[in-house]
Design a protein around this motif. Sequence first.
Motif, PDB file in Angstrom:
ATOM      1  N   GLU A   1       0.831  -1.200   0.000  1.00 10.48           N
ATOM      2  CA  GLU A   1       0.000   0.000   0.000  1.00 10.48           C
ATOM      3  C   GLU A   1       0.871   1.258   0.000  1.00 10.48           C
ATOM      4  O   GLU A   1       1.757   1.422   0.832  1.00 10.48           O
ATOM      5  CB  GLU A   1      -0.901  -0.002   1.237  1.00 10.48           C
ATOM      6  N   SER A   2       0.623   2.145  -0.935  1.00  8.79           N
ATOM      7  CA  SER A   2       1.267   3.465  -1.003  1.00  8.79           C
ATOM      8  C   SER A   2       2.786   3.396  -1.102  1.00  8.79           C
ATOM      9  O   SER A   2       3.485   4.292  -0.635  1.00  8.79           O
ATOM     10  CB  SER A   2       0.867   4.319   0.213  1.00  8.79           C
ATOM     11  N   GLY A   3       3.304   2.321  -1.722  1.00 14.37           N
ATOM     12  CA  GLY A   3       4.739   2.227  -1.922  1.00 14.37           C
ATOM     13  C   GLY A   3       5.202   3.153  -3.042  1.00 14.37           C
ATOM     14  O   GLY A   3       4.463   3.433  -3.982  1.00 14.37           O
ATOM     15  N   THR A   4       6.427   3.627  -2.942  1.00 11.83           N
ATOM     16  CA  THR A   4       6.968   4.505  -3.976  1.00 11.83           C
ATOM     17  C   THR A   4       7.491   3.702  -5.156  1.00 11.83           C
ATOM     18  O   THR A   4       7.294   4.074  -6.312  1.00 11.83           O
ATOM     19  CB  THR A   4       8.115   5.366  -3.403  1.00 11.83           C
ATOM     20  N   TYR A   5       8.152   2.587  -4.854  1.00 11.26           N
ATOM     21  CA  TYR A   5       8.704   1.706  -5.882  1.00 11.26           C
ATOM     22  C   TYR A   5       8.114   0.301  -5.712  1.00 11.26           C
ATOM     23  O   TYR A   5       7.466   0.014  -4.699  1.00 11.26           O
ATOM     24  CB  TYR A   5      10.231   1.658  -5.759  1.00 11.26           C
ATOM     25  N   PRO A   6       8.332  -0.602  -6.660  1.00  8.68           N
ATOM     26  CA  PRO A   6       7.795  -1.962  -6.514  1.00  8.68           C
ATOM     27  C   PRO A   6       8.261  -2.682  -5.259  1.00  8.68           C
ATOM     28  O   PRO A   6       7.588  -3.599  -4.784  1.00  8.68           O
ATOM     29  CB  PRO A   6       8.310  -2.664  -7.781  1.00  8.68           C
ATOM     30  N   TRP A   7       9.398  -2.285  -4.735  1.00  8.50           N
ATOM     31  CA  TRP A   7       9.881  -2.918  -3.493  1.00  8.50           C
ATOM     32  C   TRP A   7       9.407  -2.181  -2.255  1.00  8.50           C
ATOM     33  O   TRP A   7       9.769  -2.539  -1.141  1.00  8.50           O
ATOM     34  CB  TRP A   7      11.407  -2.984  -3.507  1.00  8.50           C
ATOM     35  N   GLY A   8       8.600  -1.155  -2.434  1.00  9.23           N
ATOM     36  CA  GLY A   8       7.985  -0.487  -1.301  1.00  9.23           C
ATOM     37  C   GLY A   8       8.580   0.872  -0.989  1.00  9.23           C
ATOM     38  O   GLY A   8       8.101   1.902  -1.440  1.00  9.23           O
ATOM     39  N   GLY A   9       9.629   0.874  -0.207  1.00  7.71           N
ATOM     40  CA  GLY A   9      10.167   2.109   0.345  1.00  7.71           C
ATOM     41  C   GLY A   9      10.654   3.128  -0.661  1.00  7.71           C
ATOM     42  O   GLY A   9      10.726   2.867  -1.864  1.00  7.71           O
ATOM     43  N   PRO A  10      11.035   4.283  -0.169  1.00  9.38           N
ATOM     44  CA  PRO A  10      11.404   5.408  -1.032  1.00  9.38           C
ATOM     45  C   PRO A  10      12.856   5.385  -1.484  1.00  9.38           C
ATOM     46  O   PRO A  10      13.311   6.332  -2.128  1.00  9.38           O
ATOM     47  CB  PRO A  10      11.149   6.616  -0.126  1.00  9.38           C
ATOM     48  N   TYR A  11      13.593   4.319  -1.176  1.00  7.70           N
ATOM     49  CA  TYR A  11      15.012   4.290  -1.495  1.00  7.70           C
ATOM     50  C   TYR A  11      15.288   3.384  -2.685  1.00  7.70           C
ATOM     51  O   TYR A  11      14.600   2.375  -2.904  1.00  7.70           O
ATOM     52  CB  TYR A  11      15.822   3.823  -0.279  1.00  7.70           C
ATOM     53  N   ILE A  12      16.321   3.713  -3.453  1.00  4.69           N
ATOM     54  CA  ILE A  12      16.668   2.919  -4.640  1.00  4.69           C
ATOM     55  C   ILE A  12      17.900   2.053  -4.394  1.00  4.69           C
ATOM     56  O   ILE A  12      18.355   1.357  -5.309  1.00  4.69           O
ATOM     57  CB  ILE A  12      16.923   3.837  -5.848  1.00  4.69           C
ATOM     58  N   LEU A  13      18.435   2.092  -3.169  1.00  2.68           N
ATOM     59  CA  LEU A  13      19.543   1.235  -2.765  1.00  2.68           C
ATOM     60  C   LEU A  13      19.067   0.257  -1.700  1.00  2.68           C
ATOM     61  O   LEU A  13      18.227   0.600  -0.859  1.00  2.68           O
ATOM     62  CB  LEU A  13      20.697   2.066  -2.203  1.00  2.68           C
ATOM     63  N   ASN A  14      19.584  -0.975  -1.735  1.00  2.00           N
ATOM     64  CA  ASN A  14      19.221  -1.924  -0.680  1.00  2.00           C
ATOM     65  C   ASN A  14      20.173  -1.765   0.508  1.00  2.00           C
ATOM     66  O   ASN A  14      21.018  -0.867   0.530  1.00  2.00           O
ATOM     67  CB  ASN A  14      19.224  -3.361  -1.221  1.00  2.00           C
TER      68      ASN A  14
END
Length: 453
Positions: free
Chosen positions: A318-331
């Motif tokens: 719900e309301s994720g920014t990216y397909p993996w959820g959170g707003p970050y592009i690094l793991n």
Amino acid sequence: MYMKKLFLLASVTLLLTSCGSNDRGELVGVSGKKWHPEKPYGMSLVPGGAFIMGRSEEDMADVLNAPTKTVTVRSFYMDETEITNSEYRQFVEWVKDSTVRTKLAILADDLGEIPGNGGIGEYAFKDADTTNLSEYEKYMLFNYAGMGETGYEGRRLNKDADLIWDVSEYPDEYYTEIMDTMYIPVEESYNGQRTIDVTKLKFQYDWMDIQAAARAKGGGSRKDFIRHEEVLVYPDTTVWIKDFSYSYNEPMHNDYFWSEAYSDYPVVGVSWKQAKAFCAWRTKYKNDFQKQKNQQFVNQFRLPTEAEWEYAARGGIESGTYPWGGPYILNDRGCFMANFKPLRGDYAADQALYTVEAKSYDPNDYNLYNMAGNVSEWTNSSYDPNSYEYVSTMNPNTYDGENKRKVIRGGSWKDVAYFLQVSTRDYEYQDSARSYIGFRTVQDYMGIEATQN
């Protein structure tokens, strides 16, 4: 005596009408072929449900084209990966095979050749020899075959005889003549290589415009809403040159689509119309198999709607920014989670200069790979910046045949992170092909059991 005969007649009639029936006169419905749900190969089930479509986070680009809206979509299957070069080559090869066989069959028909005589006759239409046809096949041949522009519509190709591609083994001059027409002219070849003339590879199909038929005032004939399409199927490999001025991308132009090195990479250079043609072919290809096995036809493969694509990309978060959820592009290990253009334009920072293999990085919670980055993906929806204001809240879709702008989603290898966000909307014209746009297909789930609820 008369009453006795009448009673016997009534008894016989009752036996005849009730013979083989166990419904006891009740309304039990008509049973068809038993339905066995089958998950399509290479697809994952996306269970239907409701979600908040649109940009719930800050609209950094201030485009104001994706206000939040709660909508519900039905269940569907979706390709786990973007359609790959290998999968799209299967389509191209099928069209090439069918084109050659059609040309051979027509010439054999003109010459009066039939199987058994050798040479081009081995590729004659299946109905060229009527001795083995059923009465139904004869009826259809004599009454309906050839009712079209070419005069050969409805006639079955002979696919039992293998095509011969080695020029030293061509069976006769007529076969040689047909094969010669499939290659580029001698004056256009160089280094002794004559390649297939890709302008000959066209796929034709018909579809019914149900939207137009449903809204037609005064009804109309069914045939008024049948649309015929003829589409060149070979991808535009020149996009690697045209998309980037003053840039050396000739190796991608020469090798990306046909080299085995790139078989598992997403196909690009495919327009929206070509993607639609692929869906029609995939449906036909599967149903031809179903028909051989006397099994029920599957429903059509198609492009996802914009809402279906966003719902699937979110993966139930719900309301994720990216397909993996959170707003970050690094793991948590400091690695990029998608293939895009990070760090102010350092294409190679995510370990890829162009595209990557379709099954790269971690999938989302619906087991779908690269819903962010790698290549943007065509949807079936027409682009209208105001569409979120008026579309239905149930299976929303904006389809306008007059609107040539079609929604693309997911961002690509050449885009910044903003375009990778699940709510970001973008578009391209339907007859355009790009080095950074591919597609994946969906198929409706038959039934209502699979929902997130």
